[in-house]
Design an enzyme around this catalytic site. Structure first.
Site, PDB file in Angstrom:
ATOM      1  N   ARG A  15       0.922  -1.312   0.035  1.00 57.14           N
ATOM      2  CA  ARG A  15       0.002   0.009  -0.014  1.00 57.14           C
ATOM      3  C   ARG A  15       0.746   1.188   0.156  1.00 57.14           C
ATOM      4  O   ARG A  15       2.039   1.050  -0.041  1.00 57.14           O
ATOM      5  CB  ARG A  15      -0.867  -0.079   1.115  1.00 57.14           C
ATOM      6  CG  ARG A  15       0.026  -0.169   2.616  1.00 57.14           C
ATOM      7  CD  ARG A  15      -1.281  -0.454   3.420  1.00 57.14           C
ATOM      8  NE  ARG A  15      -0.827  -0.908   4.827  1.00 57.14           N
ATOM      9  CZ  ARG A  15      -0.591  -0.002   5.788  1.00 57.14           C
ATOM     10  NH1 ARG A  15      -0.946   1.253   5.680  1.00 57.14           N
ATOM     11  NH2 ARG A  15      -0.093  -0.385   7.075  1.00 57.14           N
ATOM     12  N   ASP A  62       9.652 -10.089   6.310  1.00 59.04           N
ATOM     13  CA  ASP A  62       9.607  -9.055   7.458  1.00 59.04           C
ATOM     14  C   ASP A  62      11.211  -8.547   7.228  1.00 59.04           C
ATOM     15  O   ASP A  62      12.298  -9.284   7.535  1.00 59.04           O
ATOM     16  CB  ASP A  62       9.635  -9.769   8.631  1.00 59.04           C
ATOM     17  CG  ASP A  62       9.914  -8.966  10.150  1.00 59.04           C
ATOM     18  OD1 ASP A  62      10.384  -7.626   9.650  1.00 59.04           O
ATOM     19  OD2 ASP A  62       9.525  -9.266  11.055  1.00 59.04           O
ATOM     20  N   VAL A  63      11.232  -7.306   6.677  1.00 59.50           N
ATOM     21  CA  VAL A  63      12.674  -7.001   6.492  1.00 59.50           C
ATOM     22  C   VAL A  63      13.649  -6.691   7.598  1.00 59.50           C
ATOM     23  O   VAL A  63      14.859  -6.641   7.700  1.00 59.50           O
ATOM     24  CB  VAL A  63      12.776  -5.362   5.659  1.00 59.50           C
ATOM     25  CG1 VAL A  63      11.989  -5.364   4.709  1.00 59.50           C
ATOM     26  CG2 VAL A  63      12.049  -4.258   6.594  1.00 59.50           C
ATOM     27  N   SER A 141      13.161  10.870   5.163  1.00 56.22           N
ATOM     28  CA  SER A 141      12.100  11.627   5.259  1.00 56.22           C
ATOM     29  C   SER A 141      12.324  12.905   5.716  1.00 56.22           C
ATOM     30  O   SER A 141      13.571  13.078   6.414  1.00 56.22           O
ATOM     31  CB  SER A 141      11.110  11.002   6.660  1.00 56.22           C
ATOM     32  OG  SER A 141      10.229  11.863   7.162  1.00 56.22           O
ATOM     33  N   TYR A 153      12.187   7.838  14.878  1.00 57.51           N
ATOM     34  CA  TYR A 153      11.917   7.911  13.556  1.00 57.51           C
ATOM     35  C   TYR A 153      13.094   8.815  12.776  1.00 57.51           C
ATOM     36  O   TYR A 153      13.588   8.695  11.676  1.00 57.51           O
ATOM     37  CB  TYR A 153      10.462   8.335  13.104  1.00 57.51           C
ATOM     38  CG  TYR A 153       9.752   8.148  11.600  1.00 57.51           C
ATOM     39  CD1 TYR A 153       9.523   6.824  11.022  1.00 57.51           C
ATOM     40  CD2 TYR A 153       9.716   9.453  10.940  1.00 57.51           C
ATOM     41  CE1 TYR A 153       8.930   7.161   9.802  1.00 57.51           C
ATOM     42  CE2 TYR A 153       9.260   9.189   9.580  1.00 57.51           C
ATOM     43  CZ  TYR A 153       9.109   8.351   9.220  1.00 57.51           C
ATOM     44  OH  TYR A 153       8.592   8.165   7.575  1.00 57.51           O
ATOM     45  N   ALA A 154      12.844   9.971  13.439  1.00 56.52           N
ATOM     46  CA  ALA A 154      13.890  11.006  12.916  1.00 56.52           C
ATOM     47  C   ALA A 154      15.411  10.419  12.814  1.00 56.52           C
ATOM     48  O   ALA A 154      16.119  10.582  11.876  1.00 56.52           O
ATOM     49  CB  ALA A 154      13.706  12.072  13.728  1.00 56.52           C
ATOM     50  N   ALA A 156      16.256   7.293  12.821  1.00 54.09           N
ATOM     51  CA  ALA A 156      16.233   6.132  11.571  1.00 54.09           C
ATOM     52  C   ALA A 156      16.468   6.891  10.345  1.00 54.09           C
ATOM     53  O   ALA A 156      17.317   6.560   9.412  1.00 54.09           O
ATOM     54  CB  ALA A 156      15.091   5.336  11.856  1.00 54.09           C
ATOM     55  N   LYS A 157      15.668   7.830  10.000  1.00 52.48           N
ATOM     56  CA  LYS A 157      15.910   8.303   8.530  1.00 52.48           C
ATOM     57  C   LYS A 157      16.943   9.155   8.497  1.00 52.48           C
ATOM     58  O   LYS A 157      17.280   9.356   7.125  1.00 52.48           O
ATOM     59  CB  LYS A 157      14.416   9.285   8.633  1.00 52.48           C
ATOM     60  CG  LYS A 157      12.946   8.603   8.439  1.00 52.48           C
ATOM     61  CD  LYS A 157      13.180   7.208   7.592  1.00 52.48           C
ATOM     62  CE  LYS A 157      11.885   6.958   7.099  1.00 52.48           C
ATOM     63  NZ  LYS A 157      11.974   5.805   6.160  1.00 52.48           N
TER      64      LYS A 157
HETATM   65  P1  NAP Z   1       2.280   2.667   4.952  1.00 54.67           P
HETATM   66  O1  NAP Z   1       1.228   3.187   4.227  1.00 54.67           O
HETATM   67  O2  NAP Z   1       2.397   2.672   6.218  1.00 54.67           O
HETATM   68  O3  NAP Z   1       2.832   1.633   4.243  1.00 54.67           O
HETATM   69  C1  NAP Z   1       4.273   1.204   4.793  1.00 54.67           C
HETATM   70  C2  NAP Z   1       4.257  -0.530   4.488  1.00 54.67           C
HETATM   71  O4  NAP Z   1       5.352  -1.238   5.080  1.00 54.67           O
HETATM   72  C3  NAP Z   1       3.040  -1.468   4.968  1.00 54.67           C
HETATM   73  O5  NAP Z   1       2.420  -2.063   3.735  1.00 54.67           O
HETATM   74  C4  NAP Z   1       3.501  -2.277   6.113  1.00 54.67           C
HETATM   75  O6  NAP Z   1       2.842  -3.495   6.252  1.00 54.67           O
HETATM   76  C5  NAP Z   1       5.039  -2.461   5.675  1.00 54.67           C
HETATM   77  N1  NAP Z   1       5.753  -2.768   6.460  1.00 54.67           N
HETATM   78  C6  NAP Z   1       5.716  -2.533   7.896  1.00 54.67           C
HETATM   79  N2  NAP Z   1       7.043  -3.211   8.553  1.00 54.67           N
HETATM   80  C7  NAP Z   1       7.275  -3.951   7.606  1.00 54.67           C
HETATM   81  C8  NAP Z   1       8.222  -5.048   7.720  1.00 54.67           C
HETATM   82  N3  NAP Z   1       9.116  -5.340   8.888  1.00 54.67           N
HETATM   83  N4  NAP Z   1       8.626  -5.741   6.622  1.00 54.67           N
HETATM   84  C9  NAP Z   1       7.964  -5.470   5.455  1.00 54.67           C
HETATM   85  N5  NAP Z   1       7.025  -4.737   5.268  1.00 54.67           N
HETATM   86  C10 NAP Z   1       6.598  -3.863   6.271  1.00 54.67           C
HETATM   87  O7  NAP Z   1       3.416   3.945   4.566  1.00 54.67           O
HETATM   88  P2  NAP Z   1       3.941   4.904   3.666  1.00 54.67           P
HETATM   89  O8  NAP Z   1       3.241   6.140   4.039  1.00 54.67           O
HETATM   90  O9  NAP Z   1       3.580   4.376   2.064  1.00 54.67           O
HETATM   91  O10 NAP Z   1       5.412   5.135   3.942  1.00 54.67           O
HETATM   92  C11 NAP Z   1       6.264   4.311   2.980  1.00 54.67           C
HETATM   93  C12 NAP Z   1       7.699   4.822   3.485  1.00 54.67           C
HETATM   94  O11 NAP Z   1       7.747   6.151   3.037  1.00 54.67           O
HETATM   95  C13 NAP Z   1       8.093   4.567   4.747  1.00 54.67           C
HETATM   96  O12 NAP Z   1       9.503   4.296   4.896  1.00 54.67           O
HETATM   97  C14 NAP Z   1       7.984   5.976   5.559  1.00 54.67           C
HETATM   98  O13 NAP Z   1       8.736   5.980   6.637  1.00 54.67           O
HETATM   99  C15 NAP Z   1       8.477   6.724   4.303  1.00 54.67           C
HETATM  100  N6  NAP Z   1       7.919   8.157   4.321  1.00 54.67           N
HETATM  101  C16 NAP Z   1       6.482   8.298   4.550  1.00 54.67           C
HETATM  102  C17 NAP Z   1       5.989   9.699   4.419  1.00 54.67           C
HETATM  103  C18 NAP Z   1       4.478   9.955   4.532  1.00 54.67           C
HETATM  104  O14 NAP Z   1       3.953  11.272   4.702  1.00 54.67           O
HETATM  105  N7  NAP Z   1       3.547   9.013   4.263  1.00 54.67           N
HETATM  106  C19 NAP Z   1       6.854  10.817   4.685  1.00 54.67           C
HETATM  107  C20 NAP Z   1       8.155  10.500   4.845  1.00 54.67           C
HETATM  108  C21 NAP Z   1       8.459   9.320   4.632  1.00 54.67           C
HETATM  109  P3  NAP Z   1       1.728  -3.624   7.489  1.00 54.67           P
HETATM  110  O15 NAP Z   1       0.576  -2.791   6.683  1.00 54.67           O
HETATM  111  O16 NAP Z   1       1.370  -5.089   7.453  1.00 54.67           O
HETATM  112  O17 NAP Z   1       1.954  -2.947   8.628  1.00 54.67           O
END
Ligand code: NAP
Length: 252
Positions: A15, A62-63, A141, A153-154, A156-157
């Site tokens: 997703r 699971d990464v 991020s 989170y900060a 890690a990023k």
């Molecule tokens: P999201 O909608 O929460 O999707 C993250 C996906 O990662 C989920 O499908 C989740 O699975 C999966 N996941 C979690 N833990 C995992 C693991 N151990 N192994 C494999 N998959 C795992 O997040 P997103 O907003 O698309 O974000 C994607 C990336 O962009 C992330 O790294 C996030 O930190 C970064 N990011 C996002 C934003 C933002 O505004 N959205 C901004 C900056 C950076 P489950 O659904 O099963 O938990």
């Protein structure tokens, strides 16, 4: 060389940003492994890619788990070929102010973002160095610059940015580029969960966020997919070790 014979892995691709990246890389001609914790949740993305004429497979990973990573990468190599593109996108948040942040929440975030990107990169680099070509894109991020309630989170990023630059130095001579994208506010389940946690309607949060962003809108997963697509291009081979802020403006 076209991308037709090349396989790409996108983690957390069931997703949000990962799903958009998987669809985009398939449009670009890569065979795409759509990997997430739950394999079944990846199937709809694989079906969308197939319906659009692309090639994809679903897989579980699971990464943060070394054995799971090894098994998943092996399966990808067997089913769609040597993975020469890796997008480390899987992510979680466990937000809290420092004094309330549990050790488990610290470790969980480090485990997925940092350990996860390390394990996936280490497991796939052999395919890239053997091919003499590869692309790794890490999801950082704007929170890397500091964000209240996100010490884990900060960190890690920000850590991923140092990881990116170091891999770029180590892998460059093998034709492998390594870059990071630091998204600003993107409309996904992750930001929806943040709105729920702080008790405001998601629509209000989107409006407030857009008001602060120079291009006057929040980001969509496709905005990030477009940046990933650029880094994975054949002619982006001289761009490595960079962090691209994709945030609708110059500031977080
Ligand atoms: P999201 O909608 O929460 O999707 C993250 C996906 O990662 C989920 O499908 C989740 O699975 C999966 N996941 C979690 N833990 C995992 C693991 N151990 N192994 C494999 N998959 C795992 O997040 P997103 O907003 O698309 O974000 C994607 C990336 O962009 C992330 O790294 C996030 O930190 C970064 N990011 C996002 C934003 C933002 O505004 N959205 C901004 C900056 C950076 P489950 O659904 O099963 O938990």
């Amino acid at each position: 060389m076209s991308n037709a014979g090349r396989a790409a892995i996108v983690t957390g691709a069931a997703r949000g940003i990962g799903a958009a990246v998987a669809r985009r890389l398939a449009d670009d001609g890569f065979a795409v492994a759509v990997l997430d914790l739950d394999e079944a949740s990846c199937e709809p993305i694989v079906e969308q890619i197939a319906a659009a004429g692309g090639r994809a497979m679903a897989g579980a990973v699971d990464v943060s788990d070394e054995d799971s990573v090894a098994t998943a990468v092996e399966q990808v190599a067997e089913r769609i070929g040597a993975p020469v593109v890796l997008v480390n996108n899987a992510g979680i948040t466990r937000d809290n102010l420092l004094f309330k942040m549990s050790t488990a929440d610290w470790d969980a975030v480090m485990g997925v973002h940092l350990r996860g990107s390390f394990l996936m990169s280490r497991a796939t680099q052999q395919f890239m160095t053997q091919a003499g070509w590869g692309r790794i894109v890490n999801l950082s991020s704007t929170s890397a610059l500091g964000n209240r309630g996100q010490a884990n989170y900060a960190a890690a990023k920000a850590g991923l940015q140092g990881f990116t630059k170091t891999l770029a130095i180590e892998l460059g001579k093998f034709g492998v580029t390594v870059n990071a994208i630091a998204p600003g506010f993107i409309e996904t389940d992750m930001t929806r969960a943040t709105a729920e946690r702080i008790g405001i309607a998601f629509e209000d949060m989107l409006r407030m966020a857009a008001a602060e962003i120079p291009v006057a809108r929040v980001g969509q997963p496709e905005d990030i997919a477009a940046a990933v697509s650029f880094f994975c291009r054949e002619d982006a081979g001289f761009v490595s070790g960079q962090v691209l802020y994709v945030a609708g403006g110059p500031k977080a």
